[in-house]
Design a protein around this motif. Sequence first.
Motif, PDB file in Angstrom:
ATOM      1  N   MET A  90       2.809   6.263  -2.480  1.00 52.27           N
ATOM      2  CA  MET A  90       3.227   7.664  -2.283  1.00 52.27           C
ATOM      3  C   MET A  90       4.259   7.736  -1.160  1.00 52.27           C
ATOM      4  SD  MET A  90       1.265  10.545  -0.270  1.00 52.27           S
ATOM      5  CE  MET A  90       2.298  11.846   0.379  1.00 52.27           C
ATOM      6  N   SER A  91       5.269   8.557  -1.364  1.00 48.34           N
ATOM      7  CA  SER A  91       6.287   8.677  -0.328  1.00 48.34           C
ATOM      8  C   SER A  91       5.814   9.621   0.765  1.00 48.34           C
ATOM      9  CB  SER A  91       7.568   9.226  -0.938  1.00 48.34           C
ATOM     10  OG  SER A  91       8.418   9.649   0.092  1.00 48.34           O
ATOM     11  N   HIS A  92       6.192   9.282   2.006  1.00 47.58           N
ATOM     12  CA  HIS A  92       5.807  10.129   3.126  1.00 47.58           C
ATOM     13  C   HIS A  92       6.944  11.064   3.519  1.00 47.58           C
ATOM     14  CE1 HIS A  92       2.182   7.768   3.571  1.00 47.58           C
ATOM     15  NE2 HIS A  92       2.928   6.677   3.494  1.00 47.58           N
ATOM     16  N   TYR A  93       8.037  11.038   2.767  1.00 50.36           N
ATOM     17  CA  TYR A  93       9.193  11.849   3.127  1.00 50.36           C
ATOM     18  C   TYR A  93       9.240  13.111   2.289  1.00 50.36           C
ATOM     19  CZ  TYR A  93      10.621   7.433   5.070  1.00 50.36           C
ATOM     20  OH  TYR A  93      10.662   6.274   5.774  1.00 50.36           O
TER      21      TYR A  93
END
Lengths: 200, 200
Positions: B1-4
């Motif tokens: 999962m992207s944290h951005y």
Amino acid sequence: MSHYSPLIEELIDALRVLQGVGRKSAQRMAFNLLQHKREGALALSAALEKAVGHIGHCQHCRCLTEQAVCHLCASEKRDKTTLCVVESPADVIAFEQAGGYNGQYFVLMGHLSPIDGIGPEDIGIDRLIERAQSLQISELILATNPTVEGEATAYYITEQLRQMGVKVSRIAHGVPLGGELEYVDSGTLAHALSGRRVVE
Amino acid sequence: MSHYSPLIEELIDALRVLQGVGRKSAQRMAFNLLQHKREGALALSAALEKAVGHIGHCQHCRCLTEQAVCHLCASEKRDKTTLCVVESPADVIAFEQAGGYNGQYFVLMGHLSPIDGIGPEDIGIDRLIERAQSLQISELILATNPTVEGEATAYYITEQLRQMGVKVSRIAHGVPLGGELEYVDSGTLAHALSGRRVVE
């Protein structure tokens, strides 16, 4: 005298705004884009314009986001009683990737540096205090960088928040995992020694 | 999962089009731009759009330029009887910076590579022959890279132009200036030996 046409020269100059890109790398990037990746170059142009136009700071943590409140601050699942103070948005990502922390963040967007004219108001100390009060936190974790400026910033924040009766902690500094003692610098080793803990 | 956030993620992805930029460098560049260099980022966005929109190939040498004919081909001061064939615009710059050559160039924009489907028409061999004829050159200098593909390309061009009665030469390959023999690879050393010249 430049050997490039004006527009190529302009592109090479503009590419040098990127961190870590010097003249030679910029030349190679410019030619590579123009020869093989024109669509990618247009996509990059659009992404830059959109990002600069829409990305601002989260109202709560000051992290970079295009929303008013970032997804970490908006999340209902995260612990509201701990607040971790970091210097940059990249540090937030580093903590999230490492896992193990589920509280709130506050991003200073820099560190105290009187020599560069960066004072407490530039790194949002007043907003940090507001945020700590409104969340009624039980612990504030200082995760500024282990540099002179980072340590000074941590010390300053500690002084400010101790008056409020908040428990303030600092992340541990010591020998990194997988590191060999032989190659660790002496400052780190001294920290690791003074920060030793009783094995229970 | 992207944290951005999505826009930051898009910017990081877009930055990876640049040669030599991986995920980690792209992240650092994106944050650096958004934190400290927003004006530079907009300038880069504009430069990319302008460059892609206006820069094409020189009618004579196929080099990258926004004019119909590049300044090297347009120059009255340059010798019209020698033609130097290179693989990329960067090679032209390298020769110009080195000095010592004052003739015409022809840029193949690649090399023959049947495995990638790049044939003689893709590197403009017909236009090279036209150019050699219209200039009535006395010498054609082959300066393709000393790689398998570069050598094959040089050989192919030699075969095509020899029929026209043009003198074809190849730049010298050997030990680079300032290099130490001990560290020169064996292929280069063999070339240097077989290409030796009598000292007069």
